[in-house]
Design an enzyme around this catalytic site. Sequence first.
Site, short mmCIF file in Angstrom:
data_model
loop_
_atom_site.label_atom_id
_atom_site.label_comp_id
_atom_site.label_asym_id
_atom_site.label_seq_id
_atom_site.Cartn_x
_atom_site.Cartn_y
_atom_site.Cartn_z
N CYS A 80 0.85 -1.20 0.00
CA CYS A 80 0.00 0.00 0.00
C CYS A 80 0.89 1.24 0.00
CB CYS A 80 -0.89 -0.01 1.25
SG CYS A 80 -1.80 1.53 1.52
N CYS A 83 0.30 3.24 3.68
CA CYS A 83 0.78 2.75 4.99
C CYS A 83 1.81 1.63 4.87
CB CYS A 83 -0.40 2.28 5.83
SG CYS A 83 -1.04 0.64 5.38
N CYS A 128 -7.13 -0.97 1.36
CA CYS A 128 -6.16 -1.50 2.31
C CYS A 128 -6.85 -1.73 3.65
CB CYS A 128 -5.01 -0.49 2.46
SG CYS A 128 -3.87 -0.90 3.80
N CYS A 131 -5.07 0.89 6.53
CA CYS A 131 -5.27 2.35 6.56
C CYS A 131 -6.55 2.79 5.88
CB CYS A 131 -4.07 3.06 5.94
SG CYS A 131 -3.99 2.94 4.14
N CYS A 151 -8.48 -5.00 -9.97
CA CYS A 151 -8.03 -3.96 -10.89
C CYS A 151 -7.55 -2.79 -10.04
CB CYS A 151 -9.21 -3.55 -11.78
SG CYS A 151 -8.76 -2.37 -13.05
#
Length: 172
Positions: A80, A83, A128, A131, A151
């Site tokens: 991510c 984070c 995510c 976060c 995607c």
Amino acid sequence: MSRRDVLKGTLGAIGLALTGRRAVAEGASSESAIERFVLPKSEWRKRLAPEAYAVLFEEGTERARTSPLEQEKRPGTFVCAACMLPLFESSTKFESGTGWPSFFRAIEGRVATKLDLKLILPRTEYHCARCGGHQGHVFDDGPPPTGLRYCNNGVALRFVPEGEPLPALVGS
Ligand SMILES: [Zn+2]
């Protein structure tokens, strides 16, 4: 506090209310054992490049074929971009032809989903699990073994080649 901030705060509250309704409408949003790391959007805006912030925390979509990660074929891990939580392994990446990095499986428990009703056809948004940063949408037209196609906006991910240390989680 500027008028713009007041407006943003109001819109954020409406967004939260809608998110809650959507999760209920869907039956249940996916749960995850990941410990949440929550920052106000204003803080993420300071920390991220504008194009990353727009995707991750305003649910924007990058233009197709603009991310170098679409063509990334080396072994490694996609984390991510907000984070640094690892979300996808390169072994689950495939060439979808859509212009966005695509995966058939997320690392277990690392993304959570919600129903997205912004377009006429409902889509499943995923983010995510740590976060809450928006990553993309998941569709059921992917390849075996899962039949799923995650995607992903490339700007919402960072690629870490195999052999390089994973970045420390932000806020840990
Ligand atoms: Zn994150």
